[in-house]
Write an enzyme that holds these catalytic residues in place. Structure first.
Site, short mmCIF file in Angstrom:
data_model
loop_
_atom_site.label_atom_id
_atom_site.label_comp_id
_atom_site.label_asym_id
_atom_site.label_seq_id
_atom_site.Cartn_x
_atom_site.Cartn_y
_atom_site.Cartn_z
N ALA A 123 8.40 40.74 33.68
CA ALA A 123 7.12 40.92 33.01
C ALA A 123 7.13 40.47 31.55
O ALA A 123 6.08 40.32 30.93
CB ALA A 123 6.71 42.39 33.07
N ARG B 6 11.13 34.61 22.43
CA ARG B 6 12.11 33.69 21.84
C ARG B 6 12.04 32.29 22.44
O ARG B 6 12.61 31.35 21.91
CB ARG B 6 13.52 34.30 21.99
CG ARG B 6 13.74 35.53 21.13
CD ARG B 6 14.95 36.35 21.55
NE ARG B 6 14.65 37.26 22.64
CZ ARG B 6 15.50 38.14 23.15
NH1 ARG B 6 16.73 38.22 22.66
NH2 ARG B 6 15.16 38.94 24.15
N GLU C 278 22.49 48.48 22.74
CA GLU C 278 21.83 47.19 22.47
C GLU C 278 22.26 46.64 21.12
O GLU C 278 22.56 47.40 20.18
CB GLU C 278 20.30 47.37 22.52
CG GLU C 278 19.76 47.67 23.90
CD GLU C 278 20.19 46.64 24.93
OE1 GLU C 278 19.87 45.45 24.74
OE2 GLU C 278 20.85 47.02 25.91
N ALA D 30 0.29 -20.76 49.12
CA ALA D 30 0.56 -20.26 47.77
C ALA D 30 -0.63 -20.51 46.86
O ALA D 30 -1.32 -21.52 46.97
CB ALA D 30 1.81 -20.94 47.21
N ARG E 160 -7.42 -23.38 47.04
CA ARG E 160 -6.98 -23.66 45.67
C ARG E 160 -7.60 -24.98 45.26
O ARG E 160 -7.92 -25.81 46.12
CB ARG E 160 -5.45 -23.69 45.57
CG ARG E 160 -4.74 -24.64 46.49
CD ARG E 160 -3.28 -24.85 46.09
NE ARG E 160 -2.34 -24.09 46.87
CZ ARG E 160 -1.39 -24.66 47.64
NH1 ARG E 160 -1.28 -25.98 47.77
NH2 ARG E 160 -0.54 -23.92 48.30
#
Ligand code: UD1
Ligand code: MG
Length: 457
Positions: free
Chosen positions: A11, A16, A153, A421, A438
């Site tokens: 939770a 930090r 602690e 091509a 082309r």
């Protein structure tokens, strides 16, 4: 066997971390730290409770509603977090309490803790570890006979206690009856304004109930993640473990230090992984593959005998014997058939490529269905987007697409047809046809040489 329920404390905001994301959702090896803790918990018991609080909706969204959550509305410390679980605990049995920010502890360490707890008959057993640098952790204070007396602690350490290097990993086994009697009586630490779960240890000792400690041999596994430095250290260690496991399963990793494989990724035996390779998410790789240098696979299924060098592949299926790269990009929704070649500077998006087809150089293929045995010449482009919508292209078996062709979708190119091509194809090509579009070619004899000479003058 007594009933065993795991309670995971998740939770906390994780101030930090300096992040808007809840701490337990920060990832190591592709998965949130809470995912790793949950995996270890699931390996030892089928019953888990997750205490959520900060960003609880994000946590629930990630893990889904099939898990059991309890909300700690006010974050008043680890003791207060565990208190939330009291109404849901059975009358008797064991509670395995885990911190959502300690993701390196695995099934083995938890099983040892549980079995020591059973053997000793203690009311509580604390998982401890010896750290070279214990700063930041709660210290284990023992009495003259070596028994555990209390946990202090960091904030409240006396100078003598500060040098203690046995730390609390934040993982405990409690007899539920003892928890039910003593957890509600936990005092508030006035200095911090929190209910420390660690104070329960001293309360149980004072009450004459046995408390034991079990030491984790490899202190690195006890790493608790409170900031991003610790996150990166834990991730590096987890990577090392993943790579080690794969190597022992028959995968060659040329340079483990530069190989990044997420938790849950599978790799088959005799696959060789070269440096700078990243395997992420739901990726599964078959056997006898050769990945890297520089292969980056995300959520991708790879068959056997695949070669992939200097390329990125996302959310796609790569069948057996495919050869990819260097410098290819295969985007989501693609299916690359058996023995296909996807060569250099080729981008494939949401397309399927049939068995044995080749897209060897400098092509873009988007929203296309390409049959087997097709050759896409260098620089051929599927023009799938008209500026508003995407359209589909179908290229049937055995078609030959000449270099620098533009295939303007929607378009269908029939079986064994030949596109000359440089053509721009805007209408469907029937099977077996030759298609050429082309401008005509003019030759002016001698003009080239004259032109070049003029330039020199
Ligand atoms: C805690 C222990 C410390 C131990 C260390 C191990 C306490 C008082 N301290 O310190 O002895 O050495 O873990 O890594 O227990 N959480 C909640 N609700 C809260 C506060 C925390 O669910 O109100 C959860 C956090 O999400 C986290 C876990 O409890 O997963 C531990 O909290 P954290 O703030 O990281 O405690 P530490 O300072 O690391
Ligand atoms: Mg912590």
């Amino acid at each position: 066997m007594e009933e065993l329920i795991a309670v995971i404390l998740a939770a906390g905001e994780g101030t930090r971390m300096k992040s808007s994301l809840p701490k337990v959702l920060h990832r190591l090896c592709g998965k949130p730290m809470l995912w790793h803790v949950l995996e270890s918990a699931k390996a030892v018991t089928g019953r888990q409770v997750i205490i959520t609080g900060y960003g609880s909706e994000k946590v629930r969204e990630y893990f889904g509603e099939e898990l059991f959550y309890l909300e700690q509305r006010e974050r008043l410390g680890t003791g207060h977090a565990l208190q939330q679980s009291l109404p849901c605990l059975p009358e008797a049995g064991l509670a395995l309490v885990l911190c959502g920010d300690t993701p390196l502890l695995e099934k083995e360490e938890l099983q040892e803790l549980i079995s020591l707890h059973h053997r000793s008959g203690a009311a509580a057993t604390v998982l401890t570890s010896l750290m070279k640098d214990p700063s930041g952790y709660g210290r284990i204070v023992r009495d003259e006979s070596g028994g555990i007396l209390k946990i202090v602690e960091e904030l409240h350490l006396t100078p003598e206690e500060r040098v203690i290097n046995e730390i609390n990993t934040g993982t405990y086994c409690f007899n539920i009856q003892a928890l039910k009697s003593f957890l509600p009586l936990l005092p508030k630490n006035e200095e911090k304004g929190e209910y420390y779960l660690t104070d329960l240890v001293h309360m149980l000792v004072e009450a004459g109930l046995g408390v034991k400690a079990h030491l984790v041999e490899d202190a690195r596994l006890a790493l608790g993640i409170n900031d991003r430095l610790q996150l990166s250290r834990a991730a590096a260690l987890m990577r090392e473990k993943i790579n080690e496991r794969l190597m022992l399963e028959g995968v060659t990793i040329i340079d483990p230090a530069s190989t990044y494989i997420d938790a849950g990724v599978e790799v088959g035996a005799d696959t060789v992984i070269y440096p700078q390779t990243v395997l992420e998410g739901k990726t599964k790789v078959g056997k006898d593959c050769c990945l890297g240098p520089g292969a980056h696979l995300i959520d991708t299924l790879v068959g056997d005998g695949v070669l992939c060098r200097h390329s990125l592949v996302r959310e796609s299926i790569i069948e057996n014997g495919v050869n990819i790269g260097p410098y290819a990009h295969i985007r989501p929704g693609s299916k690359i058939g058996t023995s296909v070649k996807i060569g250099d500077f080729v981008e494939i998006k949401n397309s399927s490529i049939g068995q044995g087809s080749k897209v060897p150089h400098l092509s873009y293929v988007g929203d296309a269905e390409i049959g087997p045995g097709v050759n896409m010449g260098a620089g051929s482009i599927v023009v799938n987007y008209d500026g508003r919508r995407k359209h589909k292209t179908i290229i049937e078996e055995g078609a030959f697409i000449g270099c620098n062709s533009n295939l303007v979708a929607p378009l269908s190119i029939g079986k064994e047809s030949f596109i000359a091509a440089g053509s721009t194809v805007t209408r469907d090509v029937p099977p077996g046809s030759l298609m050429i579009s082309r401008p005509g070619q003019e030759i002016k004899k001698g003009l080239g040489k004259r032109f070049l000479q003029k330039k020199k003058e």
